[in-house]
Write a protein that holds these residues in place. Structure first.
Motif: not given
Length: 398
Positions: A117, A120, A150-151, A153-154, A157-158, A184, A195, A197
């Motif tokens: 990502a 973040g 975006t995926v 990156r999320q 972060v998670d 991923y 994906y 959360q």
């Protein structure tokens, strides 16, 4: 139903001494030329032996369709699945190892997978993971560019926010990379949901169970700097395929609107209304919406409510259930779990209820409490499915 087992021993992966009767039964069954999966389900339902992690790992992988039950086909079958996963990595997740190694240490959180990502990283500290490498960007571009970024990156972060069971290994950059690749690639291969959360939590039991089977020391003491890459490859491929099979049974939990979870919450509410009407009325009168506390129970499969060894014991039974262990049976487990707290909950107002439900006092729970929970859920499911209209009388649990 379930039999009562002793609480899991700390550091079971390093345990020595005589094999327990239960471990002997597992070993005898799993060493047959062709394993009877029905017998394996019956055995695993009551829990895998803690002193030999390999037995649980084999049972899980076999019942989830990753390890063939016919011994002569196991080596070939596993090798084929691992090759398929390596091909998925090459196709969907291309990265440069040196760039990853160079950026991993500078991000305190999810900085592990620089093939991932842009910003973040780990949330708290993101400088080292702020920029996508050129190779990762190219990989992302092949999967619809901005959306893929975006995926990624999320996921990054998670990962540091994942329910980690207090295990240091989940803070290690090598583990972050492994989890990032698995999550991923799964998201790319399952565009109907992608994906979401919560899925990050669901990969951790597989990693712990598979890794414990590969190392010689207690899982709490594993130093990932000293673990061979071949072990990582084994665990990563196994975790991917086991997660894929598990999620295939509950994919409507993560599609648009999450209808599977919504339906499970409705079912939970109906069960509580039938078997503990006083609790149901109290929650209604206080204005506590079932969705506000049970959504997480369904989304993360109670992973954030129990210590990780308890979750792994719970999953023994879910995996052993012939169908819908992670959906239908899980609702009954949640119902019994809620009823367990009924005496306290009936004395609380809205604010007290909200605070209590956000952090239930289960930190000292062990396998014995989970055994009781599962046994009561089994009884409840049997009663409910045979004659649901007869469940007006309160059920005595625990």
């Amino acid at each position: 139903a379930a039999s009562a087992l002793a609480p899991p021993a700390s550091g079971a992966s390093g345990a020595t001494g005589p094999r327990s009767l239960r471990a002997g039964k597992f070993q005898q069954l799993l060493s047959r030329p062709s394993v009877d999966l029905l017998q394996l389900r019956e055995l695993l339902w009551s829990g895998a032996p803690e002193e030999e992690p390999r037995l649980r790992a084999e049972a899980w992988q076999m019942l989830l369709g990753y390890l063939p039950p016919v011994r002569d086909r196991q080596e070939q079958g596993i090798a084929k699945k691992r090759r398929e996963y390596e091909e998925l990595k090459r196709r969907h997740y291309r990265f440069d190892e040196e760039e990853i190694d160079g950026s991993a240490g500078s991000s305190g959180g999810g900085g592990a997978g620089a093939g991932s990502a842009s910003s973040g990283g780990g949330g708290e500290s993101s400088r080292g993971s702020a920029a996508l490498s050129a190779s990762a960007a190219a990989s992302a571009a092949n999967a619809d560019g901005d959306e893929a970024v975006t995926v990624l990156r999320q996921i990054r972060v998670d990962i540091p926010r994942t329910s980690q069971g207090g295990l240091p290994l989940f803070t290690h950059p090598r583990m972050h990379r492994l989890m990032e690749r698995v999550l991923y690639i799964w998201s790319v291969r399952h565009p109907a949901s992608g994906y979401v959360q919560g899925i990050n939590d669901l990969v951790t039991p597989f990693i712990v169970v598979l890794l414990a089977a590969e190392v010689t020391c207690p899982i709490e003491e594993v130093n990932l700097d000293n673990v061979e890459q071949s072990v990582f490859d084994t665990v990563e491929a196994g975790a991917y395929w086991c997660l894929t099979k598990m999620l295939s049974d509950i994919q409507d939990h993560y599609t648009s609107g999450q209808p599977g979870i919504q339906n499970m919450v409705v079912k939970l509410k109906d069960i509580i209304r039938r078997i503990d009407e006083k609790l149901y009325r109290h929650l209604e009168e206080q204005g506590l919406d079932f969705l506000s506390f049970s959504f997480r129970w369904m989304n993360c499969l109670l992973m954030r409510e129990f210590p990780l060894p308890c979750v792994i014991r719970l999953w023994d039974t879910y995996i052993a259930e012939p169908s819908e262990g992670f959906s239908t049976f899980h609702v009954y487990v949640c119902a019994v779990f809620l009823i367990y707290w009924s005496p306290q909950l009936k004395q609380m107002d809205f604010q007290q209820l909200m605070l209590f439900m956000q952090k239930l006092p289960t930190g000292k729970w062990r396998a014995r409490e989970i055994e009781t929970l599962l046994a009561e859920a089994f009884v409840l499911k049997s009663l409910f499915h045979s004659s649901p209209k007869h469940l007006a009388a309160p059920l005595q649990v625990f």
